[in-house]
Design an enzyme around this catalytic site. Structure first.
Site, PDB file in Angstrom:
ATOM      1  N   ARG A  66     -20.553 -22.775   3.060  1.00  0.00           N
ATOM      2  CA  ARG A  66     -20.867 -24.193   2.891  1.00  0.00           C
ATOM      3  C   ARG A  66     -22.352 -24.379   2.598  1.00  0.00           C
ATOM      4  O   ARG A  66     -22.733 -25.195   1.757  1.00  0.00           O
ATOM      5  CB  ARG A  66     -20.459 -24.955   4.160  1.00  0.00           C
ATOM      6  CG  ARG A  66     -20.582 -26.441   4.007  1.00  0.00           C
ATOM      7  CD  ARG A  66     -19.512 -27.166   4.809  1.00  0.00           C
ATOM      8  NE  ARG A  66     -19.479 -28.581   4.471  1.00  0.00           N
ATOM      9  CZ  ARG A  66     -19.991 -29.530   5.242  1.00  0.00           C
ATOM     10  NH1 ARG A  66     -20.590 -29.223   6.369  1.00  0.00           N
ATOM     11  NH2 ARG A  66     -19.911 -30.787   4.866  1.00  0.00           N
ATOM     12  N   HIS A  70     -23.919 -26.235  -0.713  1.00  0.00           N
ATOM     13  CA  HIS A  70     -24.809 -27.403  -0.621  1.00  0.00           C
ATOM     14  C   HIS A  70     -26.183 -27.093  -1.197  1.00  0.00           C
ATOM     15  O   HIS A  70     -26.857 -27.987  -1.700  1.00  0.00           O
ATOM     16  CB  HIS A  70     -24.908 -27.880   0.828  1.00  0.00           C
ATOM     17  CG  HIS A  70     -23.721 -28.670   1.273  1.00  0.00           C
ATOM     18  ND1 HIS A  70     -23.800 -29.821   2.014  1.00  0.00           N
ATOM     19  CD2 HIS A  70     -22.396 -28.481   1.063  1.00  0.00           C
ATOM     20  CE1 HIS A  70     -22.585 -30.311   2.237  1.00  0.00           C
ATOM     21  NE2 HIS A  70     -21.717 -29.498   1.680  1.00  0.00           N
ATOM     22  N   ASN A  98     -25.091 -33.141   4.962  1.00  0.00           N
ATOM     23  CA  ASN A  98     -25.514 -31.846   5.498  1.00  0.00           C
ATOM     24  C   ASN A  98     -25.402 -31.773   7.009  1.00  0.00           C
ATOM     25  O   ASN A  98     -25.773 -30.774   7.611  1.00  0.00           O
ATOM     26  CB  ASN A  98     -26.984 -31.588   5.127  1.00  0.00           C
ATOM     27  CG  ASN A  98     -27.139 -31.373   3.640  1.00  0.00           C
ATOM     28  OD1 ASN A  98     -26.259 -30.839   2.997  1.00  0.00           O
ATOM     29  ND2 ASN A  98     -28.267 -31.798   3.112  1.00  0.00           N
ATOM     30  N   HIS A 195     -12.385 -23.221   1.402  1.00  0.00           N
ATOM     31  CA  HIS A 195     -11.779 -23.862   2.573  1.00  0.00           C
ATOM     32  C   HIS A 195     -10.687 -22.977   3.177  1.00  0.00           C
ATOM     33  O   HIS A 195      -9.930 -23.420   4.025  1.00  0.00           O
ATOM     34  CB  HIS A 195     -11.241 -25.256   2.202  1.00  0.00           C
ATOM     35  CG  HIS A 195     -12.333 -26.250   1.883  1.00  0.00           C
ATOM     36  ND1 HIS A 195     -12.106 -27.458   1.278  1.00  0.00           N
ATOM     37  CD2 HIS A 195     -13.676 -26.192   2.091  1.00  0.00           C
ATOM     38  CE1 HIS A 195     -13.266 -28.113   1.128  1.00  0.00           C
ATOM     39  NE2 HIS A 195     -14.223 -27.365   1.607  1.00  0.00           N
TER      40      HIS A 195
HETATM   41  C1  HEM Z   1     -15.225 -31.323  -4.096  1.00  0.00           C
HETATM   42  C2  HEM Z   1     -15.909 -30.468  -3.403  1.00  0.00           C
HETATM   43  C3  HEM Z   1     -15.944 -30.381  -1.893  1.00  0.00           C
HETATM   44  C4  HEM Z   1     -15.767 -31.334  -0.947  1.00  0.00           C
HETATM   45  C5  HEM Z   1     -15.521 -32.810  -1.158  1.00  0.00           C
HETATM   46  C6  HEM Z   1     -15.881 -30.688   0.346  1.00  0.00           C
HETATM   47  C7  HEM Z   1     -15.770 -31.328   1.567  1.00  0.00           C
HETATM   48  C8  HEM Z   1     -15.848 -30.704   2.786  1.00  0.00           C
HETATM   49  C9  HEM Z   1     -15.722 -31.379   4.055  1.00  0.00           C
HETATM   50  C10 HEM Z   1     -15.522 -32.872   4.247  1.00  0.00           C
HETATM   51  C11 HEM Z   1     -15.810 -30.444   5.025  1.00  0.00           C
HETATM   52  C12 HEM Z   1     -15.732 -30.667   6.530  1.00  0.00           C
HETATM   53  C13 HEM Z   1     -17.083 -30.919   7.112  1.00  0.00           C
HETATM   54  C14 HEM Z   1     -17.020 -31.297   8.580  1.00  0.00           C
HETATM   55  O1  HEM Z   1     -16.015 -31.784   9.049  1.00  0.00           O
HETATM   56  O2  HEM Z   1     -18.026 -31.075   9.259  1.00  0.00           O
HETATM   57  C15 HEM Z   1     -15.983 -29.177   4.377  1.00  0.00           C
HETATM   58  C16 HEM Z   1     -16.110 -27.987   5.043  1.00  0.00           C
HETATM   59  C17 HEM Z   1     -16.356 -26.784   4.408  1.00  0.00           C
HETATM   60  N1  HEM Z   1     -16.604 -26.602   3.071  1.00  0.00           N
HETATM   61 FE1  HEM Z   1     -16.287 -27.953   1.613  1.00  0.00          FE
HETATM   62  N2  HEM Z   1     -16.114 -29.361   0.152  1.00  0.00           N
HETATM   63  C18 HEM Z   1     -16.165 -29.132  -1.190  1.00  0.00           C
HETATM   64  C19 HEM Z   1     -16.414 -27.931  -1.813  1.00  0.00           C
HETATM   65  C20 HEM Z   1     -16.765 -26.784  -1.155  1.00  0.00           C
HETATM   66  C21 HEM Z   1     -17.232 -25.590  -1.810  1.00  0.00           C
HETATM   67  C22 HEM Z   1     -17.443 -25.457  -3.310  1.00  0.00           C
HETATM   68  C23 HEM Z   1     -17.460 -24.681  -0.829  1.00  0.00           C
HETATM   69  C24 HEM Z   1     -17.976 -23.277  -0.961  1.00  0.00           C
HETATM   70  C25 HEM Z   1     -17.868 -22.519  -2.025  1.00  0.00           C
HETATM   71  C26 HEM Z   1     -17.095 -25.298   0.428  1.00  0.00           C
HETATM   72  C27 HEM Z   1     -17.107 -24.668   1.646  1.00  0.00           C
HETATM   73  C28 HEM Z   1     -16.800 -25.280   2.853  1.00  0.00           C
HETATM   74  C29 HEM Z   1     -16.648 -24.553   4.097  1.00  0.00           C
HETATM   75  C30 HEM Z   1     -16.716 -23.058   4.281  1.00  0.00           C
HETATM   76  C31 HEM Z   1     -16.381 -25.510   5.087  1.00  0.00           C
HETATM   77  C32 HEM Z   1     -16.202 -25.248   6.590  1.00  0.00           C
HETATM   78  C33 HEM Z   1     -17.544 -25.345   7.248  1.00  0.00           C
HETATM   79  C34 HEM Z   1     -17.571 -24.952   8.724  1.00  0.00           C
HETATM   80  O3  HEM Z   1     -16.569 -24.514   9.267  1.00  0.00           O
HETATM   81  O4  HEM Z   1     -18.649 -25.071   9.328  1.00  0.00           O
HETATM   82  N3  HEM Z   1     -16.702 -26.571   0.189  1.00  0.00           N
HETATM   83  N4  HEM Z   1     -16.021 -29.358   3.015  1.00  0.00           N
HETATM   84  C1  LIG Z   2     -29.713 -30.067  10.281  1.00  0.00           C
HETATM   85  C2  LIG Z   2     -30.042 -31.497  10.003  1.00  0.00           C
HETATM   86  O1  LIG Z   2     -31.166 -31.828   9.716  1.00  0.00           O
HETATM   87  N1  LIG Z   2     -29.019 -32.347  10.047  1.00  0.00           N
HETATM   88  C3  LIG Z   2     -29.153 -33.750   9.730  1.00  0.00           C
HETATM   89  C4  LIG Z   2     -28.127 -34.142   8.681  1.00  0.00           C
HETATM   90  O2  LIG Z   2     -28.074 -35.533   8.468  1.00  0.00           O
HETATM   91  C5  LIG Z   2     -27.836 -36.310   9.624  1.00  0.00           C
HETATM   92  C6  LIG Z   2     -27.734 -37.777   9.207  1.00  0.00           C
HETATM   93  O3  LIG Z   2     -28.790 -38.135   8.360  1.00  0.00           O
HETATM   94  C7  LIG Z   2     -28.953 -36.069  10.649  1.00  0.00           C
HETATM   95  O4  LIG Z   2     -28.719 -36.839  11.831  1.00  0.00           O
HETATM   96  C8  LIG Z   2     -28.996 -34.583  11.001  1.00  0.00           C
HETATM   97  O5  LIG Z   2     -30.069 -34.322  11.875  1.00  0.00           O
END
Ligand code: HEM
Ligand SMILES: CC(=O)N[C@H]1CO[C@H](CO)[C@@H](O)[C@@H]1O
Ligand SMILES: *[C@@H]1O[C@H](CO)[C@@H](O)[C@H](O)[C@H]1NC(C)=O
Ligand SMILES: *[C@@H]1O[C@H](CO)[C@@H](O)[C@H](O)[C@H]1NC(C)=O
Ligand SMILES: *[C@@H]1O[C@H](CO)[C@@H](O)[C@H](O)[C@H]1NC(C)=O
Length: 324
Positions: A66, A70, A98, A195
């Site tokens: 992720r 980003h 982020n 994902h």
């Molecule tokens: C249309 C594109 C994308 C959208 C809208 C999206 C959206 C999201 C959202 C909403 C989450 C959950 C965040 C949370 O609940 O804290 C997530 C998690 C994640 N995303 Fe995406 N994502 C996208 C593309 C990608 C891409 C391109 C990658 C990597 C190549 C990626 C890797 C991940 C990973 C690994 C997680 C899990 C993070 C964790 O467990 O800490 N995502 N994403």
């Molecule tokens: C790691 C970090 O700086 N996270 C920030 C991401 O954005 C939220 C909302 O603006 C902040 O509260 C977090 O500190």
């Protein structure tokens, strides 16, 4: 082969070792083995750090995937995401999107170890790309060569992160957001395949579980058994659930099997089934006619080429969280 052939070969070797040859097909200016002379051990050092962190915490793969996404989507793969805010500037890190990005500590640890052996040589941006690859390989995914030579950016602006796609966009919105970066619908499908690991918070998908779009019911495109399970699990928006309900710590194609069974958690993931051109790719990955490992490695490489700084642009940061 005659002596002429041999001398051509010898020349190719010389050029390769002189470090002047770019890997064929790399228009980005990056090449595999960029540090082969200036910091010979960089790849083993980074892999060692990833292995150590992964041994303590299986979620490292998700964190790095992720983080890499980003970083690359905002101002290119230039480690701008790693910069702390300054007195006058709020940096990308502070963007709401982020909020749950993690893995900064691992990158800082890898950078510190690399600096001990090769001071001021290896960029934070390359360390992110290498560490992400390592975390994928160590989680059962492909182990692919990573072109290097990225340099670190000096600019990080919080609002730049507005370009990150909305988790509630539809397939066409996501296809467009990726096309704006020069990435194809196939890249979108494969990269959303990240994902296959990690979690999401209930707040991102709870609207699918109850009164979906004012219908008074759950999203009909979600498997009813999964709906019931998530309704029970999501007692608050901050509860975490796995994005891949099959093998949440392995980088594999099971995520696509889940999509075919209507078991995606985020609407953006299930949306890949709605458009014919993305659905064909999802089904080909699920039935194995498109090899996940090879295609995922290719799309990760494509993402890793986004707007990179090379040559004398940018800098090699001493510390990943601040410009020199
Ligand atoms: C249309 C594109 C994308 C959208 C809208 C999206 C959206 C999201 C959202 C909403 C989450 C959950 C965040 C949370 O609940 O804290 C997530 C998690 C994640 N995303 Fe995406 N994502 C996208 C593309 C990608 C891409 C391109 C990658 C990597 C190549 C990626 C890797 C991940 C990973 C690994 C997680 C899990 C993070 C964790 O467990 O800490 N995502 N994403
Ligand atoms: C790691 C970090 O700086 N996270 C920030 C991401 O954005 C939220 C909302 O603006 C902040 O509260 C977090 O500190
Ligand atoms: C701070 O923000 C300004 C304007 O938005 C930008 O020109 C400058 O490069 C930024 N500095 C850093 C370190 O990001
Ligand atoms: C696999 O899926 C693709 C894409 O839907 C389809 O064209 C192909 O016929 C399928 N092959 C098999 C063996 O099921
Ligand atoms: C950046 O912020 C982190 C977390 O607040 C902190 O630990 C780190 O020391 C900061 N980096 C610099 C160079 O100040």
């Amino acid at each position: 082969m005659g002596s002429r052939g041999n001398s051509v070969l010898a020349m190719v070797f010389l050029l390769l070792f002189a470090g002047n040859v770019e890997v064929i097909g790399q228009s980005s200016g990056l090449r595999v083995g960029f540090y082969s002379r200036s910091c010979r051990n960089v790849e083993p050092i980074v892999r060692g750090v990833v292995q150590r962190f992964l041994g303590r915490d299986r979620t490292v793969t998700a964190a790095l995937l992720r983080l890499f996404f980003h970083d690359c989507f905002v101002r290119g793969c230039d480690a701008s995401l790693l910069l702390n805010s300054t007195r006058t500037n709020r940096s990308e890190k502070e963007h709401g999107a982020n909020g749950s990005v993690r893995g900064y500590d691992l990158i800082d640890a890898a950078k510190a170890e690399v600096e001990r052996q090769c001071r001021g040589v290896v960029s934070c941006a390359d360390i992110v790309a290498l560490a992400t690859r390592d975390s994928i390989a160590l989680a059962g995914g492909p182990d692919y060569p990573v072109p290097t030579g990225r340099r670190d950016g000096r600019i990080s602006i919080v609002n730049d992160a507005n370009v990150l796609p909305d988790p509630n966009s539809n397939a066409n919105g996501a296809i467009q957001a990726f096309a704006n970066k020069g990435l194809t619908p196939q890249d979108l499908v494969l990269l959303l395949g990240a994902h296959t690991v990690g979690i999401t918070h209930c707040g991102f998908f709870r609207h699918r579980l109850f009164n979906f779009r004012g219908t008074g019911r759950a999203d009909p495109s979600m498997d009813p058994a999964l709906v019931r399970q998530l309704q029970r699990a999501c007692t608050s928006d901050s509860v975490e659930v796995f994005l891949d309900q099959g093998t949440p710590f392995r980088v594999d194609k099971v995520f696509f099997d889940q999509l075919v069974s209507n078991r995606a958690i985020l609407i953006i993931d299930q949306q890949l089934r709605v458009e014919q051109r993305t659905d064909d790719i999802v089904r080909a990955l699920a039935n194995g006619t498109l090899n996940f490992n090879a295609a995922f490695a290719q799309s990760m490489t494509n993402m890793g080429n986004l707007d990179v700084l090379t040559g004398t642009r940018g800098e090699i940061r001493r510390v990943c969280s601040a410009v020199n």
